[in-house]
Design a protein around this motif. Sequence first.
Motif, mmCIF file in Angstrom:
data_model
loop_
_atom_site.group_PDB
_atom_site.id
_atom_site.type_symbol
_atom_site.label_atom_id
_atom_site.label_comp_id
_atom_site.label_asym_id
_atom_site.label_seq_id
_atom_site.Cartn_x
_atom_site.Cartn_y
_atom_site.Cartn_z
ATOM 1 N N GLY A 155 -15.786 -10.803 10.226
ATOM 2 C CA GLY A 155 -14.631 -11.637 9.929
ATOM 3 C C GLY A 155 -14.552 -12.113 8.493
ATOM 4 N N ARG A 156 -15.299 -11.494 7.618
ATOM 5 C CA ARG A 156 -15.314 -11.909 6.210
ATOM 6 C C ARG A 156 -14.516 -10.904 5.383
ATOM 7 N NH1 ARG A 156 -21.470 -13.609 7.004
ATOM 8 N NH2 ARG A 156 -21.909 -11.539 6.206
ATOM 9 N N THR A 157 -13.197 -11.068 5.399
ATOM 10 C CA THR A 157 -12.314 -10.093 4.780
ATOM 11 C C THR A 157 -12.445 -10.041 3.261
ATOM 12 O OG1 THR A 157 -10.508 -11.686 4.802
ATOM 13 C CG2 THR A 157 -10.622 -10.149 6.648
ATOM 14 N N ARG A 199 -9.559 -0.036 2.168
ATOM 15 C CA ARG A 199 -9.030 -1.091 1.304
ATOM 16 C C ARG A 199 -7.517 -1.214 1.521
ATOM 17 N NH1 ARG A 199 -6.775 -1.443 -3.914
ATOM 18 N NH2 ARG A 199 -7.219 -3.436 -4.904
ATOM 19 N N GLY A 200 -6.829 -0.083 1.593
ATOM 20 C CA GLY A 200 -5.394 -0.095 1.846
ATOM 21 C C GLY A 200 -5.050 -0.723 3.187
ATOM 22 N N GLN A 201 -5.827 -0.401 4.219
ATOM 23 C CA GLN A 201 -5.583 -0.988 5.541
ATOM 24 C C GLN A 201 -5.739 -2.507 5.508
ATOM 25 O OE1 GLN A 201 -8.521 1.446 7.597
ATOM 26 N NE2 GLN A 201 -6.900 2.383 8.834
ATOM 27 N N GLU A 255 -2.949 -5.458 6.091
ATOM 28 C CA GLU A 255 -3.119 -6.532 7.079
ATOM 29 C C GLU A 255 -2.902 -7.903 6.449
ATOM 30 O OE1 GLU A 255 -6.880 -6.351 9.094
ATOM 31 O OE2 GLU A 255 -6.569 -4.251 9.656
ATOM 32 N N GLN A 256 -3.266 -8.025 5.184
ATOM 33 C CA GLN A 256 -3.103 -9.295 4.484
ATOM 34 C C GLN A 256 -1.687 -9.484 3.949
ATOM 35 O OE1 GLN A 256 -6.190 -9.102 1.476
ATOM 36 N NE2 GLN A 256 -7.673 -10.108 2.825
ATOM 37 N N ALA A 288 2.330 -3.946 -1.662
ATOM 38 C CA ALA A 288 2.400 -3.125 -2.877
ATOM 39 C C ALA A 288 1.021 -2.576 -3.231
ATOM 40 C CB ALA A 288 2.972 -3.937 -4.039
ATOM 41 N N GLU A 289 0.002 -3.430 -3.168
ATOM 42 C CA GLU A 289 -1.365 -2.981 -3.464
ATOM 43 C C GLU A 289 -1.844 -1.986 -2.414
ATOM 44 O OE1 GLU A 289 -4.105 -6.346 -4.937
ATOM 45 O OE2 GLU A 289 -2.461 -7.348 -3.877
#
Length: 176
Positions: free
Chosen positions: A103-105, A129-131, A135-136, A140-141
């Motif tokens: 759980g430490r995104t 990283r894209g996924q 989710e966040q 764009a990133e």
Amino acid sequence: REPDVPPEAPLLFEVTLLEVRDGPDPQPLPPAVRLRLGSQRRERGNFHFARGDFAAALRSYRLSLRALDGPATAPPGPEEEEELREQRVKCLNNCAAAELKLGRTEEALAAWEAALRISPDNGRALLRRGQLLAEQGRDAEAAIALRRALELDPANKVIHTELSRLVKRQNSPSST
């Protein structure tokens, strides 16, 4: 004489921690030994990860990185340097996955970014990283990372699915 405890009997031990010491400074090792230790510790981490013990897996992956990054008795040759680099990237990807499971995104994102600093074209790190960025809500990133991953692996269905999901979300009326 028979033992006082029957075979197969459950035992409960109580242990009291009396002292904690820092480990000794890592000793300089030949590159081949660093690679072997790093690989063994990473495999131990994989064992823990597969069993759902993500904290133990993360500890093993970090120990692997310490072995791979530790002092060397001699500079590695080109092949050893490449193998050390590949092992570091694998460990960082694994660290990120364990961090995510815990759980430490932000820590997971930092580990993937560290992997990408070593290997900017690492498809796995780009995808994960894209996924996470998607989710966040950092679309764009996320799109940049996923498009780069797709360039590297155009046949990967997971990347196609993630990009499609992201594009649909960006084009939906609720996102405007």
